[in-house]
Scaffold this motif. Structure first.
Motif, PDB file in Angstrom:
ATOM      1  N   VAL A 139       1.035  -1.162  -0.095  1.00 16.18           N
ATOM      2  CA  VAL A 139       0.026   0.079  -0.126  1.00 16.18           C
ATOM      3  C   VAL A 139       0.881   1.116   0.007  1.00 16.18           C
ATOM      4  CG1 VAL A 139      -1.584   1.358   1.391  1.00 16.18           C
ATOM      5  CG2 VAL A 139      -1.748  -1.194   1.175  1.00 16.18           C
ATOM      6  N   GLY A 140       0.833   2.030  -0.951  1.00 20.91           N
ATOM      7  CA  GLY A 140       1.891   3.237  -1.183  1.00 20.91           C
ATOM      8  C   GLY A 140       3.340   2.898  -1.349  1.00 20.91           C
ATOM      9  N   LEU A 141       4.041   3.341  -0.428  1.00 22.24           N
ATOM     10  CA  LEU A 141       5.426   2.773  -0.372  1.00 22.24           C
ATOM     11  C   LEU A 141       5.932   1.495   0.455  1.00 22.24           C
ATOM     12  CD1 LEU A 141       7.128   6.298  -0.588  1.00 22.24           C
ATOM     13  CD2 LEU A 141       7.112   4.687  -2.350  1.00 22.24           C
ATOM     14  N   LYS A 142       4.543   1.319   1.377  1.00 22.13           N
ATOM     15  CA  LYS A 142       4.862   0.358   2.232  1.00 22.13           C
ATOM     16  C   LYS A 142       4.488  -1.029   1.749  1.00 22.13           C
ATOM     17  CE  LYS A 142       3.747   2.901   6.440  1.00 22.13           C
ATOM     18  NZ  LYS A 142       2.819   3.044   7.233  1.00 22.13           N
ATOM     19  N   THR A 143       5.337  -2.161   1.988  1.00 20.20           N
ATOM     20  CA  THR A 143       5.060  -3.571   1.789  1.00 20.20           C
ATOM     21  C   THR A 143       4.318  -4.105   3.226  1.00 20.20           C
ATOM     22  OG1 THR A 143       7.149  -3.636   0.719  1.00 20.20           O
ATOM     23  CG2 THR A 143       6.203  -5.871   0.894  1.00 20.20           C
ATOM     24  N   LYS A 144       3.358  -4.897   2.643  1.00 14.32           N
ATOM     25  CA  LYS A 144       2.641  -5.278   4.032  1.00 14.32           C
ATOM     26  C   LYS A 144       2.391  -7.081   3.581  1.00 14.32           C
ATOM     27  CE  LYS A 144      -0.326  -1.520   5.689  1.00 14.32           C
ATOM     28  NZ  LYS A 144      -1.760  -1.269   5.793  1.00 14.32           N
ATOM     29  N   GLU A 145       2.181  -7.578   4.883  1.00 20.05           N
ATOM     30  CA  GLU A 145       2.052  -9.008   5.018  1.00 20.05           C
ATOM     31  C   GLU A 145       0.809  -9.080   5.738  1.00 20.05           C
ATOM     32  OE1 GLU A 145       5.088 -12.228   5.224  1.00 20.05           O
ATOM     33  OE2 GLU A 145       6.177 -10.362   5.525  1.00 20.05           O
ATOM     34  N   LEU A 146      -0.264  -9.464   5.432  1.00 16.83           N
ATOM     35  CA  LEU A 146      -1.327  -9.516   6.223  1.00 16.83           C
ATOM     36  C   LEU A 146      -1.559 -11.126   6.694  1.00 16.83           C
ATOM     37  CD1 LEU A 146      -3.926  -8.381   7.680  1.00 16.83           C
ATOM     38  CD2 LEU A 146      -5.212  -8.641   5.388  1.00 16.83           C
ATOM     39  N   TYR A 147      -1.901 -11.608   7.747  1.00 15.32           N
ATOM     40  CA  TYR A 147      -2.239 -12.779   8.200  1.00 15.32           C
ATOM     41  C   TYR A 147      -3.490 -12.884   8.955  1.00 15.32           C
ATOM     42  CZ  TYR A 147       2.668 -14.308   7.474  1.00 15.32           C
ATOM     43  OH  TYR A 147       4.043 -14.943   7.110  1.00 15.32           O
TER      44      TYR A 147
END
Lengths: 467, 143
Positions: A400-408
């Motif tokens: 999302v935007g400049l962030k990498t996200k991992e969702l569990y």
């Protein structure tokens, strides 16, 4: 276990009347002091004194009517004078407990207890208890277990503080301090000439200095808080202790964790670290969708002591990866390259036309270019690592935007899934999906094969979606 | 069960958009006075409004589809950017219906679906369709 009754601590009376404190109580105290010293009374204060006494009496009776009944399975919280209310909560539905201890509490040997039930609204109950009663309440809800402390180095705590800080918060906390400090140092904002860029209007320079100073104040405050924050994990619970003068302990049941999210920005990617954010259910986790726990971990490392009992951190199904081909890779970089090229051309063109403002134009152009390159780097990084796993345990790695996200999260904690298809996606038979968890954590995974996504959703949610 | 937006919904939204355009243009003319620039701006607003109400909205509504499945609510929409929203039913906290006076006259209602932290609005549907959707929720077919 027989029913145990726990009564509110007398200090709760102050808590009830604190809303009237400045309007009624302080003026009444003032008039009493005046009366004692000068022996003359203003008539307007007599009415206030009577109302003040009535409020105090009302608060005392109200406090006496506040009590908790502990039984084997339930906790009932009783309160009210004329309109009696009784909230009965099953202990299984209590998501957490927060124990606050201020300096006043230390003097009076009391604590403030916030009990969180598993609902989004009206699920928070506050009561002041004596220290011993608070321990009884804690023992009745949570089992005593061995705990492991989760340790973060000072550097990691500084990173955490930087993530939690904002100029706006800094302004709210420290504008007076910033002003006073600059007075003490004998400088005013006008004198801060370390910013040698004189092309901007002066007001922009002043705002920049104020925002920087505010961010620094916010960072300093958060760093002190982070230094005093301790995370403890046991088999079933998570404990978060923080506070310098007034202490706050939050205990959260691991079962009530909604989702876990790992975040990484470009700087964190370079130093191979990630933020871990734990979101909980009910009102304990609904404060502006903020995580109940934020920490720093090494990239790819799931903090074992946190994640031990969280089953959904192990995806159950095979993952879907973005389609790997040159056309898609070109598509990712094409948009950013076009922007970069346009910015360079526009900068040259505008600076040639308005040579008087060349410095300001160059600064703006360079800023947009750097941001664009960062965005391109983030997209490429995302493309290489992105994946999504449908199944009982949902997992998505996106950005999302400049962030990498991992969702569990568990399948049941998915709020909505949005499949978005742009005109270009139709040709490439790809799509992007946006998954929003029930704690409002969003992850976008791009360039996925549409057929595979629909197959995954159909199998996971027993649907018959057609491409 | 699959639902599409009725023709009346389109008519309702076209009336709304036309009223909005007329209101904006008239207030603009009253405030700024009659001049070439103002008339030109009004013309631009009018053209945009025309395109939105008679080209974009009809195609958008034609592509709008609501599917109530056994355990999910699916909404398909979009003209240039096609989107499919899937909302699992166990996260549906509550649903609400409401109608504006004009929609009420046309026997139509809006449904608002509140997921745990997200809200989805479904444009006006016929009262009978709304009742049938709500009945599905009430009968817990959607669980």
């Amino acid at each position: 276990m027989n029913n145990t009754v726990i009564k509110a601590h007398p200090i709760m009376t102050l808590n009830i009347i604190k809303f009237y404190l400045f309007v009624l109580i302080i003026p009444v105290v003032r008039i009493i002091i005046l009366h004692l010293r000068l022996e003359k009374t203003d008539k307007t204060y007599i009415l206030e004194t009577i109302i003040g006494i009535l409020i105090f009496l009302f608060a005392t009776i109200a406090r006496k009517n506040i009590f908790i009944v502990l039984s084997n399975e339930f906790i009932s919280i009783n309160k009210g004078i004329l309109i009696r209310s009784r909230a009965v909560i099953n202990k299984r539905n209590i998501s957490g407990l927060c124990i606050k201890k201020t300096i006043f509490d230390k003097i009076f040997k009391s604590v403030g207890c916030e009990i969180y039930a598993e609902t989004e609204r009206n699920g928070k109950f506050f009561i002041k208890l004596s220290e011993n009663d608070a321990k009884r309440l804690y023992k009745s809800v949570f089992k005593e277990e061995n705990t492991t402390e989760l340790k973060n180095s000072s550097g990691e705590k500084a990173l955490l503080a930087a993530r939690l800080s904002s100029s706006l918060a800094g302004l709210a906390i420290g504008i007076a301090t910033i002003n006073k400090t600059s007075d003490l140092l004998g400088i005013t904002i006008k004198d801060v000439s370390f910013i040698k860029i004189n092309v901007f209007p002066k007001i922009i320079n002043y705002i920049t200095v104020i925002l920087f100073a505010a961010y620094f104040v916010s960072f300093a405050v958060n760093f002190v808080i982070c230094l005093n924050t301790r995370f403890e994990s046991s088999k079933q619970n998570l404990k978060i202790k923080f506070g310098f003068l007034s202490k706050k302990n939050t205990i959260l049941k691991k079962k009530k964790i909604n989702n876990v999210c790992f975040e990484q920005n470009i700087f964190m990617a370079i130093i191979k670290k990630q933020f871990i954010c734990v979101f909980a259910m009910g009102e304990i986790g609904s404060k502006g969708n903020k995580p109940v726990l934020t920490g720093v971990v090494r990239q790819g490392e799931q903090h074992e002591s946190i994640t031990k009992e969280i089953s959904f951190l192990k995806p159950t199904e095979k993952c879907i990866y973005p389609s790997k081909n040159k056309t898609i890779f070109k598509r990712i970089t094409f948009f950013q390259k076009t922007i970069a090229f346009s910015v360079i051309l526009a900068t040259i063109g505008v600076s040639a036309s308005f040579s008087r403002f060349i410095e300001i134009i160059l600064i703006f152009g360079a800023t947009i270019l750097v941001l664009d390159l960062c965005y391109m780097a983030a997209r490429v990084l995302e493309y290489k690592r992105a994946k999504v796993c449908f199944g009982d345990h949902f997992y998505a790695l996106g950005a999302v935007g400049l962030k990498t996200k991992e969702l569990y999260c568990k399948k049941s904690k998915i709020g909505t899934i949005k499949i978005i298809e742009l005109p270009k996606d139709k040709k490439l038979k790809t799509c992007k999906i946006k998954v929003i968890s029930s704690s409002n954590t969003a992850v976008i995974v791009r360039h996925l094969d549409k057929k595979a996504v629909i197959k995954g959703i159909n199998e996971s949610f027993y649907l018959n979606l057609v491409e | 069960m699959t639902f599409i937006l009725p023709q009346k919904t389109l008519l309702l939204w076209q009336i709304r958009i036309v009223f909005a355009i007329v209101f904006v243009c008239v207030s603009f003319l009253l405030v700024a006075g009659f001049s070439k620039t103002v008339l030109f701006l009004c013309l631009i607003i009018f053209i945009i409004g025309f395109i939105v109400s008679f080209i974009y909205v009809p195609i958008y509504f034609k592509n709008y589809e609501l599917i109530v499945e056994k355990n999910c609510i699916i909404i398909k929409k979009g003209l240039f950017f096609k989107a499919t929203i899937i909302m699992p039913c166990y996260n549906l906290v509550f649903y609400q219906t409401f109608a504006t006076p004009l929609a009420n006259m046309m026997n139509m209602k809006i449904i608002m679906l509140k997921a745990t932290k997200k809200c989805i609005f479904i444009p006006e549907l016929k009262n009978a369709d709304v009742e049938s959707i709500l009945k599905t929720f009430r009968m817990k077919k959607c669980e």
